[in-house]
Motif scaffolding. Structure first.
Motif: not given
Length: 123
Positions: A15-17, A64-74, A85-93, A120-123
């Motif tokens: 549930g965190g960010s 979708k609906g949880r993550f947002t990608i953006s960029r700063d070209n400068a 965040l969910k436990s299944e989001d646990t990974a190396v990014y 790592t998403v874990s309680s």
């Protein structure tokens, strides 16, 4: 050449960010699409989100609906804001950039990767 350095990973409760950042540096002529991929233990690397130079975006259905990608070209930087965040989001990014580098022999189109940051998403 071109270097990508990720930051912002860590441990968070369900549930965190978290907000990931990826700074691109080096002998860069231009950066086209940028993206975030992830790889969980025992699984293949998968696309999480991608953003073009014109800021068009696409996302994996699972984020979708949880993550947002953006960029700063400068700043040659791409971000990934991850909410709910969910436990299944646990990974190396991993950060990825389709970039054109300046070399001693001219311009070189390449596909560049960062070294990855653990989420790592874990309680």
């Amino acid at each position: 050449q071109v270097q990508l350095v990720e930051s912002g990973g860590g441990l968070v409760q369900p549930g965190g960010s978290l907000r990931l950042s990826c700074a691109v540096s080096g002998s860069i002529f231009s950066i086209n699409a940028m993206g975030w991929y992830r790889q969980a233990p025992g699984k293949q690397r998968e696309l999480v989100a991608r953003i073009t130079s014109g800021s068009s975006t696409n996302y994996a259905d699972s984020v979708k609906g949880r993550f947002t990608i953006s960029r700063d070209n400068a700043k040659n930087t791409v971000y990934l804001q991850m909410n709910s965040l969910k436990s299944e989001d646990t990974a190396v990014y991993y950060c990825n950039a389709d970039a054109v580098a300046v070399t001693t022999t001219g311009l070189l189109v390449g596909d560049y990767w960062g070294q990855g940051t653990q989420v790592t998403v874990s309680s």
